[in-house]
Design an enzyme around this catalytic site. Sequence first.
Site, mmCIF file in Angstrom:
data_model
loop_
_atom_site.group_PDB
_atom_site.id
_atom_site.type_symbol
_atom_site.label_atom_id
_atom_site.label_comp_id
_atom_site.label_asym_id
_atom_site.label_seq_id
_atom_site.Cartn_x
_atom_site.Cartn_y
_atom_site.Cartn_z
ATOM 1 C CB CYS A 106 -0.930 -0.013 1.207
ATOM 2 S SG CYS A 106 -2.070 1.390 1.271
ATOM 3 N N GLY A 130 0.822 10.219 8.774
ATOM 4 C CA GLY A 130 1.042 10.090 10.213
ATOM 5 C C GLY A 130 2.036 9.013 10.588
ATOM 6 C CB CYS A 204 -7.065 -1.260 6.346
ATOM 7 S SG CYS A 204 -6.572 -1.349 4.611
#
Length: 367
Positions: A106, A130, A204
């Site tokens: 990803c 982040g 996810c």
Amino acid sequence: MAIQKRVLVAMSGGVDSSVTAALLQQQGYDIVGVTMQIWDPEVTVVGDDYVGCCSLTAVDDARRVANVLGIPYYVLNFRELFTEKVIQYFVDEYFQGRTPNPCIACNRFIKFEALLQRARQMGFDYIATGHYARLGYSEEFQRYTVKKALDDKKDQSYVLYGFTQDQIAHTLMPLADYTKDQVRGIAKEMGLPTYSKPESQEICFVHDNNYRNFLDERSQGGIKPGPFKDLAGNVLGEHKGIPFYTIGQRRGLGLATGERTYVIDIDPDNNVVTVGSEEAIWGTELIASENNFILFENLTGPQELEAQVRYNSKPSPAIIEPYGEGLVKVTFKYPQRAITPGQAVVYYQGDYLVGGGTIEKTIKQKN
């Protein structure tokens, strides 16, 4: 008056990306928040409690943070690319008897390639995430670099080895010098609604981390059981299917051998899972493919560095050297447990991320 640099902040709906946006806004950047829609919410949102980074809940949380900060916020559709580059890779690797790392895929294809490309098309100077890692430029190496974060417990440099020089130069990661507790404290102080949101430990796109059901639904012709064998070739029992096992696995084998038994090899061509004692899962050498280097352009000879074979392990002294076209041989000073094909091996020089590759095979094991 200097023109404000524009930053597109990838917001997952978590506290880290929320504080990333807030800190960059404080530093004077022109901030826009964005969430990448990478998975069909109709499939992902199985229940109201699902809060994964691509869920509707995550989008709502990111939008609430953007409202508090007073910044524009958008959702961008990357579903087709994510399906091709991450989900299909994830499925294919398991069916080949390998253990994938979808976060690395990803980062490589979605966050730092496709999103950066989209950001440029939209007129932004940088993207920001982040992640906990230190990005910068080294006069010593004359290159853009990645270093470990200040907080060892949160350091995410392992999943960033695919960075190109151009990508590092146009990416901001302002959390590098903070601990997680400090980040939560900043979020609370600034009134960000995500300050107490728990971290997601799931893949996810796999609800409840139940990847077995996920793979079963995507198998062509079904997942086929086959034999467990020992090193002598004796059949010890029946396994449930190649995708459900990984090197070093002990739990869930369902074998009564009278001793602790571990998966030591997976042969997808013959649908065989070989098991043995713990001693057999230790190795000192491996071959890595798809290598990328950050501190230098190419590996031209042996280098004494440290190498790390899984996300939650520690770097260990090793020599890396070219091994045929595009391959790297890694020789560890000390045996490593459960070197697993499909996982990443990542190279370090002190705090500097040198690069990394994909483990293809172990070529020597501890006797």
